[in-house]
Write a protein that holds these residues in place. Sequence first.
Motif, PDB file in Angstrom:
ATOM      1  N   SER A  20       0.824  -1.214   0.000  1.00 41.74           N
ATOM      2  CA  SER A  20       0.000   0.000   0.000  1.00 41.74           C
ATOM      3  C   SER A  20       0.857   1.263   0.000  1.00 41.74           C
ATOM      4  O   SER A  20       0.420   2.320   0.459  1.00 41.74           O
ATOM      5  CB  SER A  20      -0.933   0.001   1.216  1.00 41.74           C
ATOM      6  OG  SER A  20      -0.189  -0.084   2.410  1.00 41.74           O
TER       7      SER A  20
ATOM      8  N   ALA B 139      -0.814   4.119  -1.951  1.00 35.93           N
ATOM      9  CA  ALA B 139      -1.957   4.714  -1.246  1.00 35.93           C
ATOM     10  C   ALA B 139      -1.491   5.639  -0.129  1.00 35.93           C
ATOM     11  O   ALA B 139      -2.027   6.747   0.051  1.00 35.93           O
ATOM     12  CB  ALA B 139      -2.864   3.617  -0.687  1.00 35.93           C
ATOM     13  N   GLU B 140      -0.478   5.193   0.621  1.00 33.82           N
ATOM     14  CA  GLU B 140       0.041   6.021   1.711  1.00 33.82           C
ATOM     15  C   GLU B 140       0.748   7.258   1.169  1.00 33.82           C
ATOM     16  O   GLU B 140       0.644   8.356   1.731  1.00 33.82           O
ATOM     17  CB  GLU B 140       1.006   5.210   2.588  1.00 33.82           C
ATOM     18  CG  GLU B 140       0.374   4.022   3.291  1.00 33.82           C
ATOM     19  CD  GLU B 140      -0.713   4.430   4.278  1.00 33.82           C
ATOM     20  OE1 GLU B 140      -0.771   5.612   4.670  1.00 33.82           O
ATOM     21  OE2 GLU B 140      -1.530   3.570   4.654  1.00 33.82           O
TER      22      GLU B 140
ATOM     23  N   ASN C 291       0.007   8.770  -1.645  1.00 27.55           N
ATOM     24  CA  ASN C 291      -1.041   9.682  -2.111  1.00 27.55           C
ATOM     25  C   ASN C 291      -1.690  10.436  -0.952  1.00 27.55           C
ATOM     26  O   ASN C 291      -1.993  11.627  -1.063  1.00 27.55           O
ATOM     27  CB  ASN C 291      -2.109   8.905  -2.886  1.00 27.55           C
ATOM     28  CG  ASN C 291      -1.590   8.388  -4.217  1.00 27.55           C
ATOM     29  OD1 ASN C 291      -0.624   8.918  -4.770  1.00 27.55           O
ATOM     30  ND2 ASN C 291      -2.215   7.330  -4.732  1.00 27.55           N
ATOM     31  N   ARG C 292      -1.881   9.734   0.165  1.00 29.58           N
ATOM     32  CA  ARG C 292      -2.478  10.384   1.328  1.00 29.58           C
ATOM     33  C   ARG C 292      -1.546  11.472   1.874  1.00 29.58           C
ATOM     34  O   ARG C 292      -1.976  12.580   2.206  1.00 29.58           O
ATOM     35  CB  ARG C 292      -2.787   9.346   2.409  1.00 29.58           C
ATOM     36  CG  ARG C 292      -3.582   9.923   3.584  1.00 29.58           C
ATOM     37  CD  ARG C 292      -3.903   8.869   4.617  1.00 29.58           C
ATOM     38  NE  ARG C 292      -4.886   7.911   4.121  1.00 29.58           N
ATOM     39  CZ  ARG C 292      -4.639   6.628   3.873  1.00 29.58           C
ATOM     40  NH1 ARG C 292      -3.432   6.130   4.096  1.00 29.58           N
ATOM     41  NH2 ARG C 292      -5.585   5.828   3.431  1.00 29.58           N
TER      42      ARG C 292
END
Length: 585
Positions: free
Chosen positions: A220, A223-224, A226-227
């Motif tokens: 991930s 995803a991390e 992007n956050r």
Amino acid sequence: MEKEVTLGNMFRYVFATVLQRKGLLVVNVVALLIITGLQFIIPQFTQHIIDTVIPDRNVNQLFVSVGLMLLTVIMLGLFNFVSGYLMSVLSQNSVTTLRKNLYAYIIRLDTHFFESSKTGDLMVRLTQDINNLQSLISPSMLAMVGNLLTFVGVLIFIFIVNWQMALAVSVTLPIIFLLYRFFRSRIRDSFKAARTSQAKMSNQMQNTLTEIELIKSYTSEDAEENRFNEYADENKKYTITANKYQAIFSPLVDLVNYFGTAVILLLGAYFVMQGSLKVGQLVAYMSYVVMLQNPVAQAARLLNQLQQALVSYGRIMEVLAAKREIVDSPTAQPFPTLQTGITLQNVSFAYDTEYRKEDTIAAIQDVSFQVPAQQTIALVGHSGSGKTTITKLLDRLYDLSGGSIAYDGVEIQQIQLESLRQNIAIVSQDINIIDGTIRDNITYGHQDATDEEVWEVAQLADIAEFIHTLPQELTTQVGERGVKLSGGQKQRISIARALLKDAPIIILDEATAALDNESEKAIQHALDNLMQQRTSIVIAHRLSTVHNADNIIVMDAGHVVEQGNHKQLLALNGQYRQLYDAQFE
């Protein structure tokens, strides 16, 4: 009650620490007065040379005047150095005191505060928010105080010299004040939003760096990333907005000041032509106008820092508004010598939701049982049945909603909190390992323990042999969260720590749940050593670990549904029997 977030309250909060060092403050104030006087004198030399020395063609007087002016400048530089250095010392001492006080306050808050707070956000408040307050006691802020004294003195002086020009330059001051009022809230709101987004970034970094194995296991990373990028972009947007307002505000202030200077130059030149003002007086007057405008220009430059400091002060006040509810009563006494045991009578408890009493989650209801001294009782039941909640209540991490808990007849609220917790040792499946050496972890809370005592508890915890195999033995670094240790080794260290504490009450909260059967059997001997001649409360899912308990409490949905020893409970053919058959079928 939370204090109102105003500039006045912020300065009072910060300068309360400054006043703890009154000697340094007095020296700084004296230095400021001297600096103000020296700044006022320097233009007088210029005026004297132009209006008197040059017309008289007095070379000796010229050298004397220039020499005195240079001496004044040297003294001004010396006093500026002394003032700046002492202010830096005062600033560092004060900001360190503020950080220590805030840290001490935070770690003493109740457990429910940390359950609803984010670690990264608290770290930002302890570091960057405190650092922002340092600008209030910086040399530049001290210069503002000195410039204010200069401002008042110069304003009076220029009115005496020529009231028309003084009135003209004074007209610019309300304009600058109106500009300040217009931009102040906009800059503050932008910095407040930027600080909030910065806290989100800090939380994201803290979460990802501590859970890196989970991230890699589930791939991930994107995803991390992007956050984090989202929070970073949000922070950039608000910071740019704040800087945009600041970039507009500062030139506008300069423009108003230049306009004032132009008006003074126009009027002054006219008065010189009319013969009512000398050239030297005009030059000196211009110098005084600059001295008058400097505080205003510097205030404009400090607006950025002040608004950031005000935002940070508000965030710190939010923490200081959180109050401890679990405190010692005025009649609290030390923990009694445990002879009869622990009694729970009609105990009920519900977790608060977002600190609102009306929104609660019932955890246990009307729970009653006894734990005789030096006996072992076990708490069993499905997850969420309230077992761990009971252990937290026994350690008074929360106060009861109803009923009572008593140690040898003394109710828990009447026992000194520190004394209570010193007499309870907890070993749980969530093992807390600090970033340090093996010795640091075993002696945590008892740093004065001797090596002999450490090796003794390590032997009882079945960890001594492993420690001897390490090159640095007790001084071996275990890494953050004990990453260099296996689960069983961490558990043994936590058992050794509990043994060193030598508390009369032991709580084992799923102490072997994270271990395989072989590791559990190996550690069981260490646990037996730990529980020997102590009052023990054991929470376990694996019923094989509680066969020998003196009493087994079976819980379901926050209630006690069965009690008895292993044989008695099996004979009841109730819930315990169902749990047992499910594990051993």
